[in-house]
Design a protein around this motif. Structure first.
Motif, short mmCIF file in Angstrom:
data_model
loop_
_atom_site.label_atom_id
_atom_site.label_comp_id
_atom_site.label_asym_id
_atom_site.label_seq_id
_atom_site.Cartn_x
_atom_site.Cartn_y
_atom_site.Cartn_z
N ARG A 275 0.83 -1.19 0.00
CA ARG A 275 0.00 0.00 0.00
C ARG A 275 0.87 1.25 0.00
NH1 ARG A 275 -2.20 -3.17 4.06
NH2 ARG A 275 -1.25 -1.81 5.64
N ASP A 276 0.25 2.38 -0.29
CA ASP A 276 0.97 3.66 -0.29
C ASP A 276 1.60 3.91 1.08
OD1 ASP A 276 -0.24 3.76 -2.73
OD2 ASP A 276 -1.31 5.65 -2.39
N GLY A 277 2.89 4.25 1.08
CA GLY A 277 3.57 4.60 2.32
C GLY A 277 3.72 3.48 3.33
N GLU A 278 3.64 2.24 2.90
CA GLU A 278 3.69 1.12 3.84
C GLU A 278 5.11 0.66 4.15
OE1 GLU A 278 1.84 -3.42 4.35
OE2 GLU A 278 1.52 -2.29 2.50
N ALA A 279 6.02 0.78 3.22
CA ALA A 279 7.36 0.22 3.38
C ALA A 279 8.28 1.14 4.16
CB ALA A 279 7.98 -0.07 2.01
N GLY A 280 8.93 0.58 5.18
CA GLY A 280 9.95 1.32 5.90
C GLY A 280 11.31 1.19 5.26
N LEU A 281 11.46 0.18 4.41
CA LEU A 281 12.68 -0.02 3.63
C LEU A 281 12.33 -0.71 2.34
CD1 LEU A 281 15.81 -0.05 3.32
CD2 LEU A 281 15.78 -2.30 4.41
N VAL A 282 12.87 -0.21 1.23
CA VAL A 282 12.73 -0.86 -0.07
C VAL A 282 14.13 -1.24 -0.54
CG1 VAL A 282 12.00 -0.61 -2.47
CG2 VAL A 282 10.67 0.48 -0.65
N VAL A 283 14.29 -2.49 -0.96
CA VAL A 283 15.57 -2.98 -1.46
C VAL A 283 15.40 -3.44 -2.90
CG1 VAL A 283 17.42 -4.67 -1.16
CG2 VAL A 283 16.29 -3.70 0.85
N ALA A 284 16.27 -2.97 -3.79
CA ALA A 284 16.28 -3.42 -5.18
C ALA A 284 17.71 -3.79 -5.53
CB ALA A 284 15.75 -2.34 -6.11
N LYS A 285 18.05 -5.03 -5.25
CA LYS A 285 19.42 -5.52 -5.45
C LYS A 285 19.53 -6.20 -6.82
CE LYS A 285 22.74 -8.65 -3.24
NZ LYS A 285 22.78 -9.64 -4.34
N SER A 286 20.42 -5.71 -7.65
CA SER A 286 20.64 -6.26 -9.00
C SER A 286 19.35 -6.26 -9.82
CB SER A 286 21.22 -7.67 -8.93
OG SER A 286 22.47 -7.67 -8.29
N VAL A 287 18.61 -5.17 -9.73
CA VAL A 287 17.37 -5.01 -10.51
C VAL A 287 17.55 -3.93 -11.58
CG1 VAL A 287 14.93 -4.33 -10.41
CG2 VAL A 287 15.89 -5.79 -8.62
N PHE A 288 18.00 -2.74 -11.18
CA PHE A 288 18.17 -1.66 -12.15
C PHE A 288 19.31 -1.93 -13.13
CE2 PHE A 288 15.46 0.32 -9.09
CZ PHE A 288 14.71 1.25 -9.83
N THR A 289 20.15 -2.89 -12.82
CA THR A 289 21.19 -3.31 -13.77
C THR A 289 20.59 -4.12 -14.92
OG1 THR A 289 21.60 -5.22 -12.32
CG2 THR A 289 23.04 -3.31 -12.07
N HIS A 290 19.27 -4.38 -14.86
CA HIS A 290 18.59 -5.13 -15.92
C HIS A 290 17.36 -4.40 -16.44
CE1 HIS A 290 21.19 -8.52 -14.98
NE2 HIS A 290 20.86 -8.37 -13.70
N LEU A 291 17.22 -3.12 -16.11
CA LEU A 291 16.06 -2.35 -16.55
C LEU A 291 16.48 -1.25 -17.51
CD1 LEU A 291 14.11 -1.77 -13.19
CD2 LEU A 291 13.71 -3.57 -14.90
N LEU A 292 15.77 -1.12 -18.62
CA LEU A 292 15.94 0.02 -19.49
C LEU A 292 15.09 1.18 -18.97
CD1 LEU A 292 15.95 -1.82 -22.93
CD2 LEU A 292 17.92 -0.88 -21.70
N GLU A 293 15.22 2.33 -19.59
CA GLU A 293 14.66 3.55 -19.01
C GLU A 293 13.17 3.50 -18.70
OE1 GLU A 293 13.82 8.22 -19.88
OE2 GLU A 293 15.21 7.17 -21.20
#
Length: 282
Positions: free
Chosen positions: A160-178
């Protein structure tokens, strides 16, 4: 304007040969999994996912150590509280989930999602007795999951909106285009609680000085503006790097801000020795 692969042979989808080779590799690791399980049975590592799922997430030898290093990094910078709910983007076969289990408060939630359904199903079985953990399949088109389906830009993160106290994206943006990177940053902004942090890993580069030649050797293909580069012309998402200024503009457009960057790869090295870690907040 969105950056996308340009020029001959730069289609973002994997080739038929790539699919065949990936399937053959998966089959080989699947056949070897019983041997791996038998070797681990007398040890304390019986809770690991099967060999073929560990290999899907990257180098088998680094499955545990990479997650352990990230968890220690989160401890060092103090971004995870026992009162936080955690969103793990691209959770794979649960390496970070296992590391964070002891750091998660008794009444808190860990939510992980991934495009690879077999990994998510294994995680659901592995953590079935722990009500703090939930795992979601991102049913979008991806070379790392199902090649058909809606675009990743349509996926709504399972919080939900504003629910996460921490977001982790490990080795994700290294595989995403714009386009996908823009959407993921926007969703991170939506679910992140004000005053808390998101931690992402990526490859960043500068387009001037010695960095210019280094990035072209490691990421030889790129967009028309040169702000996004990738390692493989036929499989751009196999390894994506962003011009630092351009990436920061994506962060700002999503309503986030860069709090701090730990440079793991650039500037100036000619091989991939580690990803840059970017701390984001509101």
């Amino acid at each position: 304007m969105s950056e996308a692969p340009v020029g001959r042979g730069t289609r973002p989808g994997p080739t038929v040969l790539f699919h065949w080779l990936r399937s053959a590799r998966t089959a080989a690791y699947w056949l070897a999994s019983p041997i791996d399980w038998a070797a681990r049975r007398p040890t304390e590592k019986r809770g690991l996912p099967p060999l073929w799922l560990r290999r899907h997430a990257g180098a088998v030898a680094k499955f545990e150590s990479s997650a352990r290093e990230m968890a220690s990094f989160l401890d060092d910078i103090g971004v995870l509280s026992r009162e936080d709910d955690v969103l793990d983007i691209g959770c794979g076969a649960g390496a970070m989930a296992a590391e964070l289990a002891g750091r998660l408060g008794v009444r808190r939630r860990y939510v992980g999602f991934d495009v690879h359904e077999p990994s998510v199903l294994w995680c659901r079985r592995r953590f079935a007795r722990d009500p703090r953990f939930a795992f979601d399949v991102a049913r979008v088109a991806s070379p790392y999951g199902n090649s058909s389906g809606p675009p990743a830009t349509s996926y709504r993160f399972p919080m939900r909106d504003g629910e996460a106290g921490l977001v982790v994206a490990k080795s994700v943006f290294t595989h995403l285009l714009e386009p996908e990177a823009r959407h993921y940053l926007s969703e991170m902004r939506r679910v992140l609680r004000p005053g808390r942090s998101a931690v992402v890993t990526t490859f960043l580069f500068g387009r001037e000085g010695p960095q210019r030649d280094a990035v072209r050797r490691v990421f030889p293909h790129g967009s028309s503006t040169g702000t996004v580069r990738w390692r493989s012309a036929r499989r751009p998402t196999a390894g994506v790097a962003y011009d630092r200024a351009m990436f920061e503009s994506l962060v700002e457009a999503a309503g986030l801000r860069v709090q701090w960057i730990y440079f793991g790869y650039f500037p100036g090295r000619d091989r991939l020795t580690g990803q840059d870690i970017v701390i984001l907040g509101h």
